[in-house]
Motif scaffolding. Sequence first.
Motif, PDB file in Angstrom:
ATOM      1  N   PHE A   1       0.831  -1.205   0.000  1.00 56.04           N
ATOM      2  CA  PHE A   1       0.000   0.000   0.000  1.00 56.04           C
ATOM      3  C   PHE A   1       0.869   1.259   0.000  1.00 56.04           C
ATOM      4  O   PHE A   1       0.588   2.224  -0.720  1.00 56.04           O
ATOM      5  CB  PHE A   1      -0.914  -0.025   1.228  1.00 56.04           C
ATOM      6  N   GLN A   2       1.960   1.228   0.783  1.00 57.14           N
ATOM      7  CA  GLN A   2       2.835   2.404   0.834  1.00 57.14           C
ATOM      8  C   GLN A   2       3.531   2.635  -0.509  1.00 57.14           C
ATOM      9  O   GLN A   2       3.657   3.781  -0.956  1.00 57.14           O
ATOM     10  CB  GLN A   2       3.874   2.228   1.946  1.00 57.14           C
ATOM     11  N   HIS A   3       3.962   1.568  -1.160  1.00 59.34           N
ATOM     12  CA  HIS A   3       4.576   1.710  -2.489  1.00 59.34           C
ATOM     13  C   HIS A   3       3.576   2.286  -3.477  1.00 59.34           C
ATOM     14  O   HIS A   3       3.915   3.132  -4.315  1.00 59.34           O
ATOM     15  CB  HIS A   3       5.099   0.348  -2.985  1.00 59.34           C
ATOM     16  N   TRP A   4       2.340   1.817  -3.400  1.00 58.87           N
ATOM     17  CA  TRP A   4       1.301   2.332  -4.302  1.00 58.87           C
ATOM     18  C   TRP A   4       1.048   3.814  -4.056  1.00 58.87           C
ATOM     19  O   TRP A   4       0.907   4.593  -4.994  1.00 58.87           O
ATOM     20  CB  TRP A   4       0.020   1.522  -4.079  1.00 58.87           C
ATOM     21  N   LEU A   5       1.034   4.203  -2.779  1.00 55.12           N
ATOM     22  CA  LEU A   5       0.842   5.623  -2.454  1.00 55.12           C
ATOM     23  C   LEU A   5       1.971   6.483  -3.001  1.00 55.12           C
ATOM     24  O   LEU A   5       1.739   7.592  -3.497  1.00 55.12           O
ATOM     25  CB  LEU A   5       0.762   5.804  -0.935  1.00 55.12           C
ATOM     26  N   ARG A   6       3.174   5.983  -2.891  1.00 53.24           N
ATOM     27  CA  ARG A   6       4.336   6.755  -3.341  1.00 53.24           C
ATOM     28  C   ARG A   6       4.473   6.782  -4.853  1.00 53.24           C
ATOM     29  O   ARG A   6       5.365   7.422  -5.405  1.00 53.24           O
ATOM     30  CB  ARG A   6       5.613   6.179  -2.725  1.00 53.24           C
ATOM     31  N   GLY A   7       3.581   6.081  -5.552  1.00 55.59           N
ATOM     32  CA  GLY A   7       3.596   6.132  -7.007  1.00 55.59           C
ATOM     33  C   GLY A   7       4.483   5.115  -7.659  1.00 55.59           C
ATOM     34  O   GLY A   7       4.693   5.161  -8.882  1.00 55.59           O
ATOM     35  N   ASN A   8       5.017   4.148  -6.880  1.00 51.60           N
ATOM     36  CA  ASN A   8       5.884   3.132  -7.466  1.00 51.60           C
ATOM     37  C   ASN A   8       5.093   2.099  -8.252  1.00 51.60           C
ATOM     38  O   ASN A   8       5.645   1.392  -9.085  1.00 51.60           O
ATOM     39  CB  ASN A   8       6.691   2.430  -6.364  1.00 51.60           C
TER      40      ASN A   8
ATOM     41  N   LEU B   1       3.790   5.679  13.106  1.00 56.80           N
ATOM     42  CA  LEU B   1       2.824   6.392  12.264  1.00 56.80           C
ATOM     43  C   LEU B   1       3.365   7.744  11.829  1.00 56.80           C
ATOM     44  O   LEU B   1       3.121   8.177  10.696  1.00 56.80           O
ATOM     45  CB  LEU B   1       1.507   6.573  13.040  1.00 56.80           C
ATOM     46  N   ASP B   2       4.106   8.402  12.711  1.00 57.59           N
ATOM     47  CA  ASP B   2       4.716   9.683  12.358  1.00 57.59           C
ATOM     48  C   ASP B   2       5.658   9.520  11.166  1.00 57.59           C
ATOM     49  O   ASP B   2       5.668  10.344  10.236  1.00 57.59           O
ATOM     50  CB  ASP B   2       5.464  10.243  13.567  1.00 57.59           C
ATOM     51  N   ALA B   3       6.420   8.428  11.171  1.00 54.87           N
ATOM     52  CA  ALA B   3       7.336   8.167  10.044  1.00 54.87           C
ATOM     53  C   ALA B   3       6.548   7.852   8.778  1.00 54.87           C
ATOM     54  O   ALA B   3       6.901   8.332   7.683  1.00 54.87           O
ATOM     55  CB  ALA B   3       8.261   7.000  10.399  1.00 54.87           C
ATOM     56  N   TRP B   4       5.499   7.041   8.892  1.00 60.21           N
ATOM     57  CA  TRP B   4       4.669   6.731   7.730  1.00 60.21           C
ATOM     58  C   TRP B   4       4.075   8.004   7.137  1.00 60.21           C
ATOM     59  O   TRP B   4       4.175   8.249   5.932  1.00 60.21           O
ATOM     60  CB  TRP B   4       3.531   5.801   8.124  1.00 60.21           C
ATOM     61  N   PHE B   5       3.432   8.790   7.977  1.00 58.06           N
ATOM     62  CA  PHE B   5       2.735   9.979   7.491  1.00 58.06           C
ATOM     63  C   PHE B   5       3.704  10.989   6.886  1.00 58.06           C
ATOM     64  O   PHE B   5       3.361  11.679   5.926  1.00 58.06           O
ATOM     65  CB  PHE B   5       1.944  10.625   8.631  1.00 58.06           C
ATOM     66  N   THR B   6       4.903  11.060   7.432  1.00 59.71           N
ATOM     67  CA  THR B   6       5.915  11.956   6.863  1.00 59.71           C
ATOM     68  C   THR B   6       6.274  11.526   5.448  1.00 59.71           C
ATOM     69  O   THR B   6       6.377  12.354   4.536  1.00 59.71           O
ATOM     70  CB  THR B   6       7.180  11.960   7.743  1.00 59.71           C
ATOM     71  N   ALA B   7       6.451  10.219   5.256  1.00 60.58           N
ATOM     72  CA  ALA B   7       6.803   9.709   3.922  1.00 60.58           C
ATOM     73  C   ALA B   7       5.644   9.897   2.953  1.00 60.58           C
ATOM     74  O   ALA B   7       5.839  10.314   1.801  1.00 60.58           O
ATOM     75  CB  ALA B   7       7.187   8.230   4.016  1.00 60.58           C
ATOM     76  N   TRP B   8       4.430   9.614   3.395  1.00 57.10           N
ATOM     77  CA  TRP B   8       3.270   9.730   2.515  1.00 57.10           C
ATOM     78  C   TRP B   8       3.009  11.190   2.123  1.00 57.10           C
ATOM     79  O   TRP B   8       2.528  11.465   1.027  1.00 57.10           O
ATOM     80  CB  TRP B   8       2.023   9.156   3.184  1.00 57.10           C
ATOM     81  N   SER B   9       3.317  12.114   3.024  1.00 55.82           N
ATOM     82  CA  SER B   9       3.042  13.532   2.761  1.00 55.82           C
ATOM     83  C   SER B   9       3.884  14.091   1.619  1.00 55.82           C
ATOM     84  O   SER B   9       3.563  15.148   1.073  1.00 55.82           O
ATOM     85  CB  SER B   9       3.296  14.365   4.026  1.00 55.82           C
TER      86      SER B   9
ATOM     87  N   ALA C   1      -1.619  15.075  -0.203  1.00 57.97           N
ATOM     88  CA  ALA C   1      -2.151  15.675   1.017  1.00 57.97           C
ATOM     89  C   ALA C   1      -2.808  14.599   1.879  1.00 57.97           C
ATOM     90  O   ALA C   1      -3.501  13.720   1.361  1.00 57.97           O
ATOM     91  CB  ALA C   1      -3.165  16.765   0.672  1.00 57.97           C
ATOM     92  N   ILE C   2      -2.584  14.672   3.196  1.00 58.59           N
ATOM     93  CA  ILE C   2      -3.097  13.659   4.124  1.00 58.59           C
ATOM     94  C   ILE C   2      -3.886  14.333   5.241  1.00 58.59           C
ATOM     95  O   ILE C   2      -3.429  15.303   5.849  1.00 58.59           O
ATOM     96  CB  ILE C   2      -1.946  12.844   4.742  1.00 58.59           C
TER      97      ILE C   2
END
Length: 427
Positions: free
Chosen positions: A194-201, A248-256, A260-261
Amino acid sequence: MSTHQYESYSQKFLIKSFDYQKQFSHLYAHRLAEMTSLIQKRAIDHWGTAVPIKKLCDLREDTEEECIIIGTIYKHQTHKPSILKEISEENQLAPQPPRENYSDPEDKIILEDELQRVRLHGKVRSEELATGIVCAAMGLIEEDGRFDVQELIFYESGLQKPLKKMETGDRLLILVSGLDWVNSHNYVDSLNLFQHWLRGNLQCGEKSTNLRLIIAGNSVRSCEEKRQHSLQTKCTDSKDTIDAMKALDAWFTAWSSSLAIDVMPGPYDPANFMLPQQPFHSCMFPTASKHENFQSVSNPYACAVDEALIVGTAGQNVKDLIRCTAIEKPLNALRFTLKWGHIAPTAPDTLACYPYIHSDPFVMKECPHVYFAGNCKEFSSSLHEGSNGQKTRLVCVPSFATTQSVAVVNLDNLDCHEISFNCGQDD
Protein backbone atom coordinates in the motif's frame (compact mmCIF):
# COMPACT_ATOMS: atom_id res chain seq x y z
CA MET A 1 2.30 20.90 -4.03
CA SER A 2 -1.22 20.29 -5.21
CA THR A 3 -2.90 23.03 -7.21
CA HIS A 4 -6.38 21.80 -6.28
CA GLN A 5 -8.61 23.98 -4.16
CA TYR A 6 -9.14 22.83 -0.60
CA GLU A 7 -11.32 24.28 2.12
CA SER A 8 -12.07 22.90 5.56
CA TYR A 9 -15.61 22.95 6.93
CA SER A 10 -14.71 21.28 10.23
CA GLN A 11 -14.43 24.43 12.34
CA LYS A 12 -17.87 23.70 13.79
CA PHE A 13 -16.50 20.45 15.25
CA LEU A 14 -13.64 22.17 17.11
CA ILE A 15 -14.37 22.78 20.79
CA LYS A 16 -12.68 25.90 22.17
CA SER A 17 -13.64 25.55 25.83
CA PHE A 18 -14.80 22.37 27.55
CA ASP A 19 -17.77 22.47 29.92
CA TYR A 20 -19.33 19.14 30.85
CA GLN A 21 -21.70 20.58 33.47
CA LYS A 22 -24.46 21.35 30.94
CA GLN A 23 -27.56 19.30 30.27
CA PHE A 24 -28.13 17.64 26.88
CA SER A 25 -31.57 19.25 26.58
CA HIS A 26 -29.88 22.28 24.98
CA LEU A 27 -28.54 20.10 22.16
CA TYR A 28 -31.96 18.57 21.44
CA ALA A 29 -33.60 22.01 21.56
CA HIS A 30 -31.17 23.49 19.03
CA ARG A 31 -31.43 20.41 16.81
CA LEU A 32 -35.21 20.75 16.70
CA ALA A 33 -35.10 24.51 16.12
CA GLU A 34 -32.52 24.32 13.33
CA MET A 35 -34.09 21.38 11.54
CA THR A 36 -37.68 22.62 11.93
CA SER A 37 -36.82 25.74 9.95
CA LEU A 38 -35.18 23.55 7.30
CA ILE A 39 -37.86 20.86 7.06
CA GLN A 40 -40.87 23.24 7.01
CA LYS A 41 -40.08 24.34 3.45
CA ARG A 42 -39.71 20.75 2.29
CA ALA A 43 -43.02 19.83 3.93
CA ILE A 44 -44.82 22.65 2.10
CA ASP A 45 -43.19 21.67 -1.21
CA HIS A 46 -44.14 18.03 -0.67
CA TRP A 47 -47.70 18.35 0.67
CA GLY A 48 -48.70 21.85 -0.42
CA THR A 49 -50.18 24.70 1.60
CA ALA A 50 -53.64 23.13 1.93
CA VAL A 51 -52.45 20.94 4.81
CA PRO A 52 -51.72 23.13 7.84
CA ILE A 53 -48.59 22.79 9.98
CA LYS A 54 -49.54 22.58 13.66
CA LYS A 55 -47.82 22.49 17.02
CA LEU A 56 -48.52 19.40 19.10
CA CYS A 57 -50.33 21.50 21.70
CA ASP A 58 -52.78 22.63 19.01
CA LEU A 59 -53.95 19.10 18.14
CA ARG A 60 -57.58 18.41 19.03
CA GLU A 61 -59.08 14.93 19.25
CA ASP A 62 -62.54 16.18 18.30
CA THR A 63 -61.39 17.30 14.82
CA GLU A 64 -60.63 15.02 11.89
CA GLU A 65 -58.56 17.53 9.94
CA GLU A 66 -55.35 16.30 8.35
CA CYS A 67 -52.33 18.30 9.45
CA ILE A 68 -48.53 18.29 9.56
CA ILE A 69 -46.56 18.08 12.79
CA ILE A 70 -42.79 18.47 13.13
CA GLY A 71 -40.77 17.16 16.03
CA THR A 72 -38.00 14.93 17.36
CA ILE A 73 -38.52 11.18 17.54
CA TYR A 74 -38.14 9.43 20.86
CA LYS A 75 -38.01 5.65 20.57
CA HIS A 76 -39.10 3.88 23.73
CA GLN A 77 -37.07 0.67 23.87
CA THR A 78 -37.51 -1.86 26.65
CA HIS A 79 -34.14 -3.50 25.99
CA LYS A 80 -32.06 -0.32 25.86
CA PRO A 81 -29.33 -0.16 28.54
CA SER A 82 -30.36 1.86 31.59
CA ILE A 83 -28.54 2.89 34.74
CA LEU A 84 -31.71 2.05 36.69
CA LYS A 85 -31.57 -1.51 35.34
CA GLU A 86 -27.92 -1.76 36.34
CA ILE A 87 -28.79 -0.68 39.88
CA SER A 88 -31.62 -3.22 40.05
CA GLU A 89 -29.24 -5.95 38.92
CA GLU A 90 -26.82 -5.00 41.68
CA ASN A 91 -29.66 -5.55 44.14
CA GLN A 92 -30.50 -8.89 42.48
CA LEU A 93 -33.78 -7.62 41.10
CA ALA A 94 -34.97 -8.36 37.53
CA PRO A 95 -31.58 -9.13 35.94
CA GLN A 96 -31.37 -8.06 32.30
CA PRO A 97 -29.46 -10.21 29.81
CA PRO A 98 -26.83 -8.28 27.81
CA ARG A 99 -27.79 -7.53 24.21
CA GLU A 100 -25.72 -6.36 21.25
CA ASN A 101 -28.87 -5.07 19.58
CA TYR A 102 -31.83 -3.74 21.53
CA SER A 103 -34.30 -3.13 18.73
CA ASP A 104 -37.68 -4.84 19.11
CA PRO A 105 -40.86 -4.88 16.98
CA GLU A 106 -42.78 -3.66 20.03
CA ASP A 107 -40.73 -0.44 20.34
CA LYS A 108 -42.95 2.64 20.60
CA ILE A 109 -42.37 5.74 18.45
CA ILE A 110 -43.13 9.09 20.08
CA LEU A 111 -42.84 12.55 18.51
CA GLU A 112 -42.08 15.51 20.74
CA ASP A 113 -41.58 19.23 20.26
CA GLU A 114 -40.76 22.05 22.70
CA LEU A 115 -43.91 21.58 24.79
CA GLN A 116 -45.58 18.23 24.23
CA ARG A 117 -45.33 14.70 22.87
CA VAL A 118 -47.64 12.38 20.97
CA ARG A 119 -47.53 8.63 20.18
CA LEU A 120 -47.20 7.83 16.46
CA HIS A 121 -48.73 4.86 14.69
CA GLY A 122 -49.87 4.03 11.18
CA LYS A 123 -47.32 4.23 8.37
CA VAL A 124 -44.35 4.30 10.71
CA ARG A 125 -41.48 1.82 10.32
CA SER A 126 -40.26 1.75 13.92
CA GLU A 127 -37.51 -0.73 13.14
CA GLU A 128 -35.82 1.85 10.89
CA LEU A 129 -36.13 4.82 13.25
CA ALA A 130 -34.08 5.95 16.23
CA THR A 131 -34.23 8.51 19.00
CA GLY A 132 -33.03 11.95 17.90
CA ILE A 133 -34.36 12.05 14.33
CA VAL A 134 -36.26 15.22 13.36
CA CYS A 135 -39.08 14.59 10.90
CA ALA A 136 -42.39 15.92 9.59
CA ALA A 137 -45.47 13.69 9.88
CA MET A 138 -48.71 14.15 7.93
CA GLY A 139 -51.87 12.60 9.33
CA LEU A 140 -54.56 13.23 11.92
CA ILE A 141 -55.06 12.90 15.65
CA GLU A 142 -57.34 10.09 16.86
CA GLU A 143 -59.70 9.85 19.80
CA ASP A 144 -57.24 7.82 21.87
CA GLY A 145 -54.66 10.61 21.58
CA ARG A 146 -52.42 8.84 19.07
CA PHE A 147 -51.41 10.43 15.78
CA ASP A 148 -52.25 8.32 12.72
CA VAL A 149 -49.37 8.91 10.30
CA GLN A 150 -50.11 8.86 6.59
CA GLU A 151 -46.56 9.76 5.56
CA LEU A 152 -43.22 10.72 7.10
CA ILE A 153 -40.63 12.92 5.41
CA PHE A 154 -37.15 14.03 6.38
CA TYR A 155 -34.83 16.89 5.50
CA GLU A 156 -32.57 14.85 3.15
CA SER A 157 -29.50 17.02 3.76
CA GLY A 158 -30.45 20.11 1.77
CA LEU A 159 -29.32 21.32 -1.61
CA GLN A 160 -26.12 20.37 -3.39
CA LYS A 161 -23.68 22.33 -5.54
CA PRO A 162 -22.92 20.80 -8.96
CA LEU A 163 -19.62 18.99 -9.32
CA LYS A 164 -16.88 21.20 -10.71
CA LYS A 165 -15.54 19.97 -14.06
CA MET A 166 -11.75 19.72 -14.29
CA GLU A 167 -9.39 18.72 -17.10
CA THR A 168 -6.50 17.43 -15.04
CA GLY A 169 -7.09 13.69 -15.36
CA ASP A 170 -8.84 11.48 -12.83
CA ARG A 171 -8.83 13.12 -9.39
CA LEU A 172 -8.75 10.34 -6.82
CA LEU A 173 -9.73 10.57 -3.18
CA ILE A 174 -8.24 7.69 -1.19
CA LEU A 175 -10.10 6.55 1.94
CA VAL A 176 -8.46 4.21 4.44
CA SER A 177 -9.20 3.30 8.04
CA GLY A 178 -8.14 0.85 10.73
CA LEU A 179 -4.40 0.78 9.99
CA ASP A 180 -4.04 -0.73 13.50
CA TRP A 181 -0.27 -0.31 13.88
CA VAL A 182 -0.19 -2.41 17.08
CA ASN A 183 -1.17 -5.50 15.06
CA SER A 184 0.40 -4.49 11.74
CA HIS A 185 2.98 -7.29 11.98
CA ASN A 186 0.17 -9.60 10.80
CA TYR A 187 -0.07 -7.87 7.43
CA VAL A 188 3.21 -6.00 7.04
CA ASP A 189 3.63 -7.06 3.37
CA SER A 190 0.19 -5.69 2.51
CA LEU A 191 1.00 -2.46 4.30
CA ASN A 192 4.29 -2.09 2.44
CA LEU A 193 2.53 -2.72 -0.86
CA PHE A 194 0.00 0.00 0.00
CA GLN A 195 2.84 2.40 0.83
CA HIS A 196 4.58 1.71 -2.49
CA TRP A 197 1.30 2.33 -4.30
CA LEU A 198 0.84 5.62 -2.45
CA ARG A 199 4.34 6.76 -3.34
CA GLY A 200 3.60 6.13 -7.01
CA ASN A 201 5.88 3.13 -7.47
CA LEU A 202 2.93 1.08 -8.71
CA GLN A 203 0.95 2.81 -11.46
CA CYS A 204 -1.41 -0.14 -12.12
CA GLY A 205 -1.76 1.04 -15.72
CA GLU A 206 -3.91 4.01 -14.67
CA LYS A 207 -3.23 7.65 -15.44
CA SER A 208 -4.57 9.44 -12.41
CA THR A 209 -3.85 12.04 -9.77
CA ASN A 210 -3.92 10.87 -6.18
CA LEU A 211 -5.50 14.01 -4.86
CA ARG A 212 -5.98 13.43 -1.16
CA LEU A 213 -5.71 10.66 1.45
CA ILE A 214 -8.16 10.63 4.36
CA ILE A 215 -7.35 8.24 7.19
CA ALA A 216 -10.66 7.63 8.98
CA GLY A 217 -9.56 6.61 12.45
CA ASN A 218 -8.14 3.63 14.37
CA SER A 219 -4.60 4.14 13.15
CA VAL A 220 -3.18 2.93 16.47
CA ARG A 221 -5.68 0.18 17.28
CA SER A 222 -8.78 -1.20 15.60
CA CYS A 223 -10.31 -2.88 18.64
CA GLU A 224 -10.29 -2.70 22.40
CA GLU A 225 -7.28 -4.31 24.02
CA LYS A 226 -8.05 -7.53 25.88
CA ARG A 227 -6.73 -7.16 29.41
CA GLN A 228 -5.62 -10.04 31.63
CA HIS A 229 -7.01 -10.14 35.18
CA SER A 230 -3.93 -9.50 37.29
CA LEU A 231 -2.77 -7.80 40.46
CA GLN A 232 0.07 -6.17 38.56
CA THR A 233 -0.30 -2.44 38.11
CA LYS A 234 2.26 -2.11 35.33
CA CYS A 235 0.61 -1.32 32.01
CA THR A 236 2.25 -2.08 28.65
CA ASP A 237 -0.53 -0.31 26.75
CA SER A 238 1.20 3.07 26.97
CA LYS A 239 4.45 1.71 25.47
CA ASP A 240 2.56 0.16 22.56
CA THR A 241 0.78 3.46 21.97
CA ILE A 242 4.02 5.46 22.04
CA ASP A 243 5.71 3.02 19.63
CA ALA A 244 2.67 3.23 17.36
CA MET A 245 2.68 7.02 17.29
CA LYS A 246 6.40 7.06 16.41
CA ALA A 247 5.90 4.58 13.56
CA LEU A 248 2.82 6.39 12.26
CA ASP A 249 4.72 9.68 12.36
CA ALA A 250 7.34 8.17 10.04
CA TRP A 251 4.67 6.73 7.73
CA PHE A 252 2.74 9.98 7.49
CA THR A 253 5.91 11.96 6.86
CA ALA A 254 6.80 9.71 3.92
CA TRP A 255 3.27 9.73 2.51
CA SER A 256 3.04 13.53 2.76
CA SER A 257 5.75 13.86 0.14
CA SER A 258 3.34 12.44 -2.45
CA LEU A 259 -0.09 13.78 -1.53
CA ALA A 260 -2.15 15.68 1.02
CA ILE A 261 -3.10 13.66 4.12
CA ASP A 262 -5.90 14.23 6.63
CA VAL A 263 -5.72 12.06 9.76
CA MET A 264 -8.87 11.58 11.84
CA PRO A 265 -8.99 10.04 15.32
CA GLY A 266 -11.07 6.90 15.85
CA PRO A 267 -12.80 5.17 18.78
CA TYR A 268 -9.65 3.22 19.79
CA ASP A 269 -7.07 5.95 19.15
CA PRO A 270 -5.51 8.03 21.97
CA ALA A 271 -8.08 10.82 21.66
CA ASN A 272 -11.15 12.08 23.48
CA PHE A 273 -13.98 9.55 23.56
CA MET A 274 -16.98 11.81 22.94
CA LEU A 275 -17.96 13.07 19.50
CA PRO A 276 -16.73 15.23 17.98
CA GLN A 277 -13.28 13.80 18.54
CA GLN A 278 -10.73 16.60 18.42
CA PRO A 279 -7.69 16.59 16.08
CA PHE A 280 -4.49 14.98 17.31
CA HIS A 281 -2.10 17.49 18.87
CA SER A 282 0.90 18.29 16.69
CA CYS A 283 3.24 16.82 19.34
CA MET A 284 1.81 13.36 18.60
CA PHE A 285 3.17 13.51 15.04
CA PRO A 286 6.11 15.93 15.45
CA THR A 287 7.82 15.23 12.11
CA ALA A 288 4.74 14.86 9.91
CA SER A 289 3.16 17.99 11.42
CA LYS A 290 5.97 20.10 9.96
CA HIS A 291 4.95 19.06 6.45
CA GLU A 292 2.46 21.36 4.71
CA ASN A 293 0.68 18.37 3.13
CA PHE A 294 -0.20 16.84 6.51
CA GLN A 295 -2.94 17.83 8.93
CA SER A 296 -4.75 16.32 11.88
CA VAL A 297 -8.51 16.80 11.60
CA SER A 298 -11.60 16.16 13.69
CA ASN A 299 -14.03 13.24 13.66
CA PRO A 300 -16.54 13.92 12.06
CA TYR A 301 -14.66 15.66 9.27
CA ALA A 302 -15.95 17.92 6.50
CA CYS A 303 -14.05 19.58 3.68
CA ALA A 304 -14.36 20.68 0.05
CA VAL A 305 -11.88 19.66 -2.66
CA ASP A 306 -12.40 21.54 -5.91
CA GLU A 307 -15.86 22.40 -4.53
CA ALA A 308 -16.76 18.72 -4.02
CA LEU A 309 -18.12 18.48 -0.46
CA ILE A 310 -16.73 15.51 1.50
CA VAL A 311 -18.17 14.50 4.87
CA GLY A 312 -17.33 11.46 6.95
CA THR A 313 -16.78 9.81 10.31
CA ALA A 314 -14.66 7.04 11.80
CA GLY A 315 -17.80 4.90 11.93
CA GLN A 316 -19.20 5.37 15.46
CA ASN A 317 -22.46 6.87 14.15
CA VAL A 318 -23.15 3.90 11.86
CA LYS A 319 -22.23 1.27 14.45
CA ASP A 320 -24.47 2.84 17.10
CA LEU A 321 -27.41 3.22 14.70
CA ILE A 322 -27.21 -0.48 13.81
CA ARG A 323 -27.19 -1.31 17.52
CA CYS A 324 -30.50 0.45 18.27
CA THR A 325 -32.44 -0.34 15.06
CA ALA A 326 -33.14 -3.34 12.84
CA ILE A 327 -30.87 -1.90 10.14
CA GLU A 328 -28.27 -4.58 9.46
CA LYS A 329 -25.93 -3.20 6.81
CA PRO A 330 -23.59 -0.24 7.49
CA LEU A 331 -24.27 1.15 4.00
CA ASN A 332 -28.01 1.34 4.73
CA ALA A 333 -27.33 2.99 8.09
CA LEU A 334 -25.13 5.56 6.35
CA ARG A 335 -27.89 6.17 3.78
CA PHE A 336 -30.48 6.74 6.52
CA THR A 337 -28.35 9.36 8.29
CA LEU A 338 -28.01 11.21 4.99
CA LYS A 339 -31.75 10.99 4.42
CA TRP A 340 -32.42 12.28 7.93
CA GLY A 341 -30.00 15.17 7.42
CA HIS A 342 -28.04 14.42 10.57
CA ILE A 343 -24.63 12.77 10.97
CA ALA A 344 -25.27 11.28 14.43
CA PRO A 345 -28.96 11.30 15.39
CA THR A 346 -28.45 8.81 18.25
CA ALA A 347 -26.10 11.25 20.00
CA PRO A 348 -26.37 11.96 22.89
CA ASP A 349 -28.95 9.24 23.69
CA THR A 350 -26.80 6.15 23.06
CA LEU A 351 -23.75 7.72 21.40
CA ALA A 352 -21.55 9.91 23.57
CA CYS A 353 -21.13 13.51 22.41
CA TYR A 354 -20.20 16.89 23.85
CA PRO A 355 -23.13 18.76 25.51
CA TYR A 356 -23.46 21.68 23.09
CA ILE A 357 -25.65 24.54 24.32
CA HIS A 358 -25.63 26.95 21.35
CA SER A 359 -25.96 24.71 18.28
CA ASP A 360 -25.97 21.17 16.91
CA PRO A 361 -22.91 20.79 14.64
CA PHE A 362 -24.04 17.39 13.32
CA VAL A 363 -26.91 18.80 11.22
CA MET A 364 -26.14 18.45 7.49
CA LYS A 365 -27.45 21.69 5.99
CA GLU A 366 -25.78 21.01 2.64
CA CYS A 367 -25.81 17.68 0.83
CA PRO A 368 -22.29 16.20 0.42
CA HIS A 369 -20.92 14.70 -2.79
CA VAL A 370 -18.99 12.04 -0.83
CA TYR A 371 -20.22 10.69 2.50
CA PHE A 372 -18.20 7.97 4.21
CA ALA A 373 -17.95 5.93 7.40
CA GLY A 374 -14.69 4.27 8.40
CA ASN A 375 -13.76 1.02 10.13
CA CYS A 376 -16.37 -1.21 8.50
CA LYS A 377 -15.91 -4.97 8.25
CA GLU A 378 -16.01 -4.85 4.46
CA PHE A 379 -16.12 -2.39 1.59
CA SER A 380 -19.48 -1.33 0.21
CA SER A 381 -20.62 1.67 -1.80
CA SER A 382 -23.57 3.07 -3.74
CA LEU A 383 -24.66 6.28 -5.43
CA HIS A 384 -27.59 7.78 -3.55
CA GLU A 385 -29.99 10.09 -5.40
CA GLY A 386 -31.96 12.54 -3.28
CA SER A 387 -35.44 13.92 -3.80
CA ASN A 388 -34.07 17.15 -5.30
CA GLY A 389 -31.65 15.48 -7.70
CA GLN A 390 -28.71 15.35 -5.31
CA LYS A 391 -26.15 12.64 -6.00
CA THR A 392 -24.01 11.41 -3.14
CA ARG A 393 -21.41 8.68 -3.21
CA LEU A 394 -21.86 6.61 -0.04
CA VAL A 395 -18.75 4.71 1.04
CA CYS A 396 -18.26 2.21 3.84
CA VAL A 397 -14.48 2.29 4.20
CA PRO A 398 -13.09 -1.14 5.15
CA SER A 399 -10.77 -1.61 8.09
CA PHE A 400 -7.30 -2.16 6.64
CA ALA A 401 -6.44 -4.51 9.52
CA THR A 402 -9.34 -6.78 8.49
CA THR A 403 -9.37 -6.55 4.70
CA GLN A 404 -5.99 -5.03 3.67
CA SER A 405 -7.91 -2.84 1.24
CA VAL A 406 -8.80 0.83 0.69
CA ALA A 407 -11.59 2.72 -1.07
CA VAL A 408 -10.89 5.10 -3.96
CA VAL A 409 -13.38 7.72 -5.16
CA ASN A 410 -13.07 9.57 -8.49
CA LEU A 411 -14.17 13.15 -7.78
CA ASP A 412 -14.81 13.79 -11.48
CA ASN A 413 -17.74 11.36 -11.72
CA LEU A 414 -18.14 9.94 -8.16
CA ASP A 415 -17.20 6.44 -9.30
CA CYS A 416 -15.85 4.32 -6.45
CA HIS A 417 -13.97 1.05 -6.20
CA GLU A 418 -11.97 -1.02 -3.75
CA ILE A 419 -8.26 -1.72 -4.15
CA SER A 420 -6.94 -4.76 -2.29
CA PHE A 421 -3.35 -5.10 -1.09
CA ASN A 422 -3.90 -8.51 0.49
CA CYS A 423 -0.75 -10.59 0.09
CA GLY A 424 -2.25 -13.74 1.56
CA GLN A 425 -0.32 -13.56 4.82
CA ASP A 426 -1.23 -15.80 7.72
CA ASP A 427 -2.07 -14.15 11.03
